[in-house]
Design an enzyme around this catalytic site. Structure first.
Site, PDB file in Angstrom:
ATOM      1  N   GLY A  95      33.762  61.425  41.051  1.00 51.14           N
ATOM      2  CA  GLY A  95      33.549  62.711  41.723  1.00 51.14           C
ATOM      3  C   GLY A  95      32.399  62.647  42.721  1.00 51.14           C
ATOM      4  O   GLY A  95      32.332  63.435  43.665  1.00 51.14           O
ATOM      5  N   ARG A  96      31.484  61.691  42.474  1.00 48.40           N
ATOM      6  CA  ARG A  96      30.313  61.589  43.357  1.00 48.40           C
ATOM      7  C   ARG A  96      29.936  60.128  43.592  1.00 48.40           C
ATOM      8  O   ARG A  96      28.758  59.803  43.755  1.00 48.40           O
ATOM      9  CB  ARG A  96      29.135  62.325  42.741  1.00 48.40           C
ATOM     10  CG  ARG A  96      28.808  61.866  41.317  1.00 48.40           C
ATOM     11  CD  ARG A  96      27.438  62.308  40.935  1.00 48.40           C
ATOM     12  NE  ARG A  96      27.187  62.094  39.520  1.00 48.40           N
ATOM     13  CZ  ARG A  96      26.036  62.328  38.948  1.00 48.40           C
ATOM     14  NH1 ARG A  96      25.031  62.785  39.672  1.00 48.40           N
ATOM     15  NH2 ARG A  96      25.855  62.109  37.668  1.00 48.40           N
ATOM     16  N   LYS A 114      26.437  55.735  43.963  1.00 45.00           N
ATOM     17  CA  LYS A 114      26.520  56.916  43.092  1.00 45.00           C
ATOM     18  C   LYS A 114      25.658  58.008  43.710  1.00 45.00           C
ATOM     19  O   LYS A 114      24.488  57.768  44.027  1.00 45.00           O
ATOM     20  CB  LYS A 114      26.003  56.536  41.703  1.00 45.00           C
ATOM     21  CG  LYS A 114      26.050  57.648  40.670  1.00 45.00           C
ATOM     22  CD  LYS A 114      25.866  57.047  39.285  1.00 45.00           C
ATOM     23  CE  LYS A 114      25.654  58.081  38.215  1.00 45.00           C
ATOM     24  NZ  LYS A 114      25.413  57.457  36.900  1.00 45.00           N
ATOM     25  N   GLY A 116      28.817  66.492  44.197  1.00 44.04           N
ATOM     26  CA  GLY A 116      28.925  65.114  44.674  1.00 44.04           C
ATOM     27  C   GLY A 116      27.594  64.403  44.822  1.00 44.04           C
ATOM     28  O   GLY A 116      27.542  63.263  45.286  1.00 44.04           O
ATOM     29  N   ARG A 144      24.852  50.701  42.598  1.00 41.45           N
ATOM     30  CA  ARG A 144      25.093  50.084  41.288  1.00 41.45           C
ATOM     31  C   ARG A 144      25.928  48.822  41.463  1.00 41.45           C
ATOM     32  O   ARG A 144      26.804  48.760  42.325  1.00 41.45           O
ATOM     33  CB  ARG A 144      25.831  51.093  40.413  1.00 41.45           C
ATOM     34  CG  ARG A 144      26.175  50.590  39.041  1.00 41.45           C
ATOM     35  CD  ARG A 144      26.414  51.739  38.086  1.00 41.45           C
ATOM     36  NE  ARG A 144      27.675  52.404  38.349  1.00 41.45           N
ATOM     37  CZ  ARG A 144      28.047  53.533  37.741  1.00 41.45           C
ATOM     38  NH1 ARG A 144      27.249  54.115  36.865  1.00 41.45           N
ATOM     39  NH2 ARG A 144      29.202  54.085  38.010  1.00 41.45           N
ATOM     40  N   ARG A 201      37.578  50.943  33.437  1.00 43.75           N
ATOM     41  CA  ARG A 201      37.161  51.613  32.212  1.00 43.75           C
ATOM     42  C   ARG A 201      38.368  51.805  31.310  1.00 43.75           C
ATOM     43  O   ARG A 201      39.511  51.726  31.780  1.00 43.75           O
ATOM     44  CB  ARG A 201      36.614  53.014  32.555  1.00 43.75           C
ATOM     45  CG  ARG A 201      35.566  53.020  33.644  1.00 43.75           C
ATOM     46  CD  ARG A 201      35.621  54.319  34.461  1.00 43.75           C
ATOM     47  NE  ARG A 201      34.777  54.210  35.662  1.00 43.75           N
ATOM     48  CZ  ARG A 201      33.550  54.705  35.763  1.00 43.75           C
ATOM     49  NH1 ARG A 201      33.029  55.386  34.768  1.00 43.75           N
ATOM     50  NH2 ARG A 201      32.845  54.532  36.860  1.00 43.75           N
ATOM     51  N   ASP A 221      35.772  57.356  29.544  1.00 42.86           N
ATOM     52  CA  ASP A 221      35.556  57.026  30.958  1.00 42.86           C
ATOM     53  C   ASP A 221      34.245  56.279  31.147  1.00 42.86           C
ATOM     54  O   ASP A 221      33.983  55.753  32.230  1.00 42.86           O
ATOM     55  CB  ASP A 221      35.571  58.292  31.824  1.00 42.86           C
ATOM     56  CG  ASP A 221      34.629  59.365  31.314  1.00 42.86           C
ATOM     57  OD1 ASP A 221      34.763  59.744  30.134  1.00 42.86           O
ATOM     58  OD2 ASP A 221      33.751  59.806  32.063  1.00 42.86           O
ATOM     59  N   ASN A 222      33.435  56.223  30.118  1.00 42.07           N
ATOM     60  CA  ASN A 222      32.171  55.493  30.197  1.00 42.07           C
ATOM     61  C   ASN A 222      32.201  54.225  29.349  1.00 42.07           C
ATOM     62  O   ASN A 222      31.155  53.717  28.947  1.00 42.07           O
ATOM     63  CB  ASN A 222      31.015  56.389  29.746  1.00 42.07           C
ATOM     64  CG  ASN A 222      30.791  57.550  30.705  1.00 42.07           C
ATOM     65  OD1 ASN A 222      31.107  57.450  31.887  1.00 42.07           O
ATOM     66  ND2 ASN A 222      30.249  58.645  30.201  1.00 42.07           N
ATOM     67  N   ASP A 232      26.820  53.946  32.719  1.00 47.45           N
ATOM     68  CA  ASP A 232      26.540  55.380  32.762  1.00 47.45           C
ATOM     69  C   ASP A 232      25.284  55.743  31.974  1.00 47.45           C
ATOM     70  O   ASP A 232      25.348  56.080  30.793  1.00 47.45           O
ATOM     71  CB  ASP A 232      27.742  56.219  32.306  1.00 47.45           C
ATOM     72  CG  ASP A 232      27.675  57.590  32.947  1.00 47.45           C
ATOM     73  OD1 ASP A 232      26.553  58.117  33.108  1.00 47.45           O
ATOM     74  OD2 ASP A 232      28.723  58.132  33.318  1.00 47.45           O
TER      75      ASP A 232
HETATM   76  P1  AMP Z   1      29.575  61.479  33.589  1.00 48.03           P
HETATM   77  O1  AMP Z   1      29.246  62.524  32.572  1.00 48.03           O
HETATM   78  O2  AMP Z   1      28.447  61.107  34.474  1.00 48.03           O
HETATM   79  O3  AMP Z   1      30.270  60.301  32.988  1.00 48.03           O
HETATM   80  O4  AMP Z   1      30.625  62.156  34.605  1.00 48.03           O
HETATM   81  C1  AMP Z   1      31.856  62.685  34.202  1.00 48.03           C
HETATM   82  C2  AMP Z   1      32.691  63.058  35.401  1.00 48.03           C
HETATM   83  O5  AMP Z   1      32.034  64.081  36.165  1.00 48.03           O
HETATM   84  C3  AMP Z   1      32.956  61.932  36.372  1.00 48.03           C
HETATM   85  O6  AMP Z   1      34.263  62.111  36.842  1.00 48.03           O
HETATM   86  C4  AMP Z   1      31.924  62.156  37.465  1.00 48.03           C
HETATM   87  O7  AMP Z   1      32.334  61.620  38.705  1.00 48.03           O
HETATM   88  C5  AMP Z   1      31.888  63.684  37.513  1.00 48.03           C
HETATM   89  N1  AMP Z   1      30.610  64.202  38.028  1.00 48.03           N
HETATM   90  C6  AMP Z   1      29.406  64.214  37.415  1.00 48.03           C
HETATM   91  N2  AMP Z   1      28.473  64.788  38.190  1.00 48.03           N
HETATM   92  C7  AMP Z   1      29.087  65.161  39.342  1.00 48.03           C
HETATM   93  C8  AMP Z   1      28.664  65.813  40.554  1.00 48.03           C
HETATM   94  N3  AMP Z   1      27.406  66.215  40.742  1.00 48.03           N
HETATM   95  N4  AMP Z   1      29.590  66.004  41.510  1.00 48.03           N
HETATM   96  C9  AMP Z   1      30.874  65.625  41.358  1.00 48.03           C
HETATM   97  N5  AMP Z   1      31.329  65.009  40.244  1.00 48.03           N
HETATM   98  C10 AMP Z   1      30.460  64.786  39.243  1.00 48.03           C
HETATM   99 MG    MG Z   2      30.617  58.479  33.792  1.00 54.64          MG
END
Ligand code: AMP
Ligand code: MG
Length: 496
Positions: free
Chosen positions: A94-95, A115, A128, A178, A185, A254-255, A264
């Site tokens: 997402g970002r 990232k 993002g 990174r 994953r 996903d992690n 992550d």
């Molecule tokens: P995470 O908890 O970091 O593993 O993220 C879980 C999901 O949320 C992943 O698909 C990330 O890309 C998305 N995500 C986390 N933070 C953001 C953000 N600020 N903007 C867009 N997507 C995000």
């Molecule tokens: Mg993640």
């Protein structure tokens, strides 16, 4: 992103070439005022990159996403994931963006990934972006994990963007560069399986086998052998975390990497006082990802991985399921043997003896009852081997048993203690030290961060030169809160 600049990287982008259907081609967002906060020179050199070139204006523009380095093909990767047990069919970067792959100076293929580089088609409600504090946090903890010998993604650089982003408060924005063995994953397999396109799932599995576990190709059923390799890597990884008191904090599928690298670094933290129920994450109310639950969750995640690849193992579930379950069932024993081998080394034991498991169980009980600091205990135990028991007085009875046991293996306790010191860190990224470095870094003072990184880069070497009045503040637990007599509560966050 603006036009191409000088070659920095020699990209060779197999993911983009071979796995159409698993990504969206997408550019990074331009940022107003990039400033390089940290560059990992050693890692840059390992990747065959010139650190001076990376520090130049062109280099920083590439690292932050303002320019596309020659050969890069930026994509946002698609993946699904079980988050805290609930399935999200479409997560994805997402970002973040995969810029491409390089072959490092050791011949290994590594992903270069941004990232915090702006919204992508997978951003859902997110902005993002990423904030300086959390990206520096990922740098500190992932580089510390690497120095501790734990498989992990690495941090090449952190660049502030000159933007302010909204979190609880306004925060300075940043991009983290990174580096990973890959960004495949368990969630990538879940995504491919959910598309109902058997060809996509097979292409993904064949790609992952080639990239990470080529010896699986020699097996009678390469997909089953691949699954066993992924599972074994995860059993080993979680054992490493447990041996150093690391709490990942968000073990969603996903992690969980296919390569076996830790990925992550959101809500992760090192445990100070030994307590299996320790949780730091603000959203982990049920303690799903508590320290002591990590092995069980590792196996749960491998069950989700088995579901995703079952059709490849055999189109008939009556055949695939029993085979996969047989492998899944081996997780606890594999984990246990990795963890036990790690603990044996920490305790200076060279041989296996029948009563060892009692000694280990009682150690954990005693450590918990006596609220022992997890990291420093093992160093103080080595000191006890050298004759100074002052650091382990709360556990006299157990230490007597250990001394007797260790003497059964070797009569050279000084040598045993030295061997223990090579596996028991003095320095881990303790929460209060990390916060101190982030607070200063977010205000623009990077000197605290640099000192901390330097200390953490050599975690097994005590630094008497850093002691002030006999106190090594980088090694000691956080000072106790004078009001409660306990460590100050510590909370970590996801999605920062
Ligand atoms: P995470 O908890 O970091 O593993 O993220 C879980 C999901 O949320 C992943 O698909 C990330 O890309 C998305 N995500 C986390 N933070 C953001 C953000 N600020 N903007 C867009 N997507 C995000
Ligand atoms: Mg993640």
């Amino acid at each position: 992103m603006s036009s191409n600049v000088d070659p920095l990287f020699s990209f060779d982008n197999t993911f983009v070439r071979e796995l159409g259907g698993l990504y969206e081609t997408w550019p990074a967002e331009m940022v107003p005022e990039p400033r390089l906060l940290a560059l990992n020179d050693e890692l840059a050199s390992e990747l065959g990159l010139d650190p001076d070139h990376l520090r130049s204006a062109d280099g920083v523009a590439c690292l932050v996403g303002n320019a596309v380095p020659v050969g890069a093909e930026p994509v946002a990767q698609a993946y699904s994931g079980h988050q805290f047990g609930g399935y999200s069919p479409r997560l994805g970067d997402g970002r973040a963006l995969l810029l491409g792959e390089v072959i490092d100076t050791n011949g290994r293929r590594r992903d270069i990934h941004l990232k915090g580089s702006g919204r992508t088609p997978f951003a859902r409600g997110g902005d993002g972006k990423a904030a300086v504090g959390p990206m520096l946090r990922e740098l500190i903890v992932s580089e510390s994990m690497h120095a501790l010998g734990v498989p992990t993604t690495r941090a090449l650089a952190v660049i502030s963007t000159g933007e302010r982003i909204v979190r609880d408060t306004w925060q300075p924005g940043a991009v983290l560069v990174r580096v990973a063995a890959s960004h495949l994953r368990v969630g990538t397999f879940q995504y491919a399986a959910s598309t109902q396109d058997p060809d996509l799932l097979r292409r993904l599995a064949d790609y992952a086998i080639q990239r990470h576990y080529p010896s699986a190709l020699d097996a009678e059923n390469p997909y089953l052998a691949f699954y066993e390799s992924v599972l074994d890597a995860q059993a080993s990884l979680v054992a490493r975390w447990m041996n150093i008191g690391f709490i990942h904090g968000v073990m969603n599928t996903d992690n969980v990497t296919i390569s076996g690298e830790t990925i992550d670094y959101g809500p992760c933290a090192f445990m100070d006082r030994f307590d299996p129920a320790t949780v730091f994450s603000s959203i982990d109310h049920g303690g799903r990802y508590a320290y002591g639950n990590q092995p069980m969750i590792g196996q749960w995640n491998m069950a989700r991985c088995a579901e995703a690849i079952a059709t490849l193992v055999d189109p008939d579930p009556e055949t695939s399921v029993p085979q996969l379950v047989d492998v899944l069932k081996t997780f606890p024993d594999r984990y246990d043997s990795y963890w036990t081998a790690g603990l044996r080394a920490k305790l200076g034991l060279m041989n296996e003896r029948p009563d060892d498991s009692d000694l280990f169980v009682d150690l954990l009980k005693e450590m918990e009852a006596n609220r022992v600091d997890f990291t420093s205990f093992f160093r103080r135990l080595a000191d006890a081997g050298r004759g100074d028991r002052s650091g382990v007085e709360s556990m006299t009875h157990w230490v007597d048993r250990w001394l007797e046991r260790v003497t059964a293996d070797s009569d050279d306790l000084v040598a045993v203690a030295s061997a223990m010191d090579t596996v028991n860190p003095v320095y881990v990224p303790r929460n209060h030290l990390v916060e101190e470095a982030l607070a200063a870094g977010s205000e623009g003072d990077l000197s605290v961060l640099r000192t901390l990184l330097e200390v953490l880069a050599h975690p097994f070497t005590a630094r008497p030169d850093l002691m002030v009045d006999g106190v090594d503040r980088y090694a000691d637990p956080a000072p106790l809160d004078p009001r409660t007599g306990a460590p100050a509560p510590y909370v970590t966050f996801c999605g920062t």
